[in-house]
Design a protein around this motif. Structure first.
Motif, PDB file in Angstrom:
ATOM      1  N   UNK A   1      41.893  49.714  55.133  1.00  0.00           N
ATOM      2  CA  UNK A   1      41.747  48.266  55.001  1.00  0.00           C
ATOM      3  C   UNK A   1      41.947  47.880  53.537  1.00  0.00           C
ATOM      4  N   UNK A   2      42.060  46.575  53.312  1.00  0.00           N
ATOM      5  CA  UNK A   2      41.998  46.018  51.959  1.00  0.00           C
ATOM      6  C   UNK A   2      41.066  44.820  51.984  1.00  0.00           C
ATOM      7  N   UNK A   3      40.842  44.218  50.824  1.00  0.00           N
ATOM      8  CA  UNK A   3      39.878  43.125  50.703  1.00  0.00           C
ATOM      9  C   UNK A   3      40.541  41.753  50.746  1.00  0.00           C
ATOM     10  N   UNK A   4      41.674  41.674  51.415  1.00  0.00           N
ATOM     11  CA  UNK A   4      42.347  40.421  51.735  1.00  0.00           C
ATOM     12  C   UNK A   4      42.992  39.745  50.526  1.00  0.00           C
ATOM     13  N   UNK A   5      43.127  40.447  49.428  1.00  0.00           N
ATOM     14  CA  UNK A   5      43.856  39.904  48.283  1.00  0.00           C
ATOM     15  C   UNK A   5      45.294  40.373  48.281  1.00  0.00           C
ATOM     16  N   UNK A   6      46.140  39.639  47.564  1.00  0.00           N
ATOM     17  CA  UNK A   6      47.556  39.981  47.550  1.00  0.00           C
ATOM     18  C   UNK A   6      47.806  41.360  46.948  1.00  0.00           C
ATOM     19  N   UNK A   7      47.087  41.665  45.921  1.00  0.00           N
ATOM     20  CA  UNK A   7      47.325  42.922  45.211  1.00  0.00           C
ATOM     21  C   UNK A   7      46.206  43.932  45.437  1.00  0.00           C
ATOM     22  N   UNK A   8      45.398  43.718  46.470  1.00  0.00           N
ATOM     23  CA  UNK A   8      44.306  44.663  46.744  1.00  0.00           C
ATOM     24  C   UNK A   8      44.889  45.973  47.253  1.00  0.00           C
TER      25      UNK A   8
END
Length: 220
Positions: free
Chosen positions: A127-134
């Motif tokens: 997963x990522x934290x919903x940021x563009x560059x996460x």
């Protein structure tokens, strides 16, 4: 005396300062929460051995997560498949989850077990934290899958018929023999006889002549 008091006061202030520094240093480590997605429970629903079954993992999180993919490893004893012939599974309402909500990921298993037991699975969520560059993050969790013994359809003994054999009591016919009692005719005697004598005899002797038959004697 004044010097002793000054020295004592200095020691007390130094001790207090050390204590405050210790509390300040340890407090953040003790209060640091576990962030990111977590399974609601590490125990999954029970399935039957040697049968295809769908399993769900319920998830929660303390921060928004996006682009979620879950992969499950079952080792050599559990075959795992995903919906839509994919190589992973995700949430039912998309690939993201917000704090305060729960959602599940589903996958199919087939445990190769000869008896009841508990299969050990490992689920890895990316997963990522919903940021563009996460950057993509990974977390793995050990899961327990109860496996029940498979006794065939309807949980019966796995044999045909009422008691596992064909017919009502496992033999052909009413009592397992042809006819009413398993012999030809009513009681197994030919020509409708009653005790096995030909032509309806009763004791195995030839039938007696009819009373109306005349007996011829030589003429006087």
């Amino acid at each position: 005396m004044k010097n002793n008091r000054r020295i004592g006061a200095f020691v007390a202030m130094a001790t207090a300062a050390v204590g405050m520094a210790t509390v300040t240093a340890t407090a953040p480590a003790a209060a640091a929460p576990v962030r990111g997605p977590q399974p609601v429970s590490n125990w999954l629903g029970a399935v039957r051995a040697n049968a295809d079954s769908w399993v769900k993992i319920y998830w929660r999180t303390d921060r928004p997560i996006c682009d979620v993919e879950v992969r499950v490893g079952g080792g050599r004893d559990v075959d795992v498949d995903y919906p839509g012939r994919k190589r992973f599974t995700s949430f039912t309402r998309g690939d993201m989850l917000r704090p305060g909500r729960t959602d599940f990921t589903a996958f199919e298993v087939n445990p190769d077990y000869n008896r009841a037991g508990v299969a050990r699975l490992r689920a890895t969520i990316s997963y990522d934290l919903c940021g563009r560059r996460d950057r993509t993050q990974y977390k793995s969790f050990a899961l327990a899958l109860p496996v029940l013994r498979n006794n065939g359809p309807h949980s019966g003994p796995g044999r045909p018929g009422n008691d596992g054999r064909p017919g009502n009591d496992g033999r052909p016919g009413n009592d397992g023999r042809p006819g009413n009692d398993g012999r030809p005719g009513h009681d197994g005697r030919p020509n409708g006889g009653h005790d096995g004598r030909p032509n309806g005899g009763h004791h195995g002797r030839p039938a007696s002549p009819s009373p109306s038959a005349s007996t011829s004697r030589p003429a006087a």
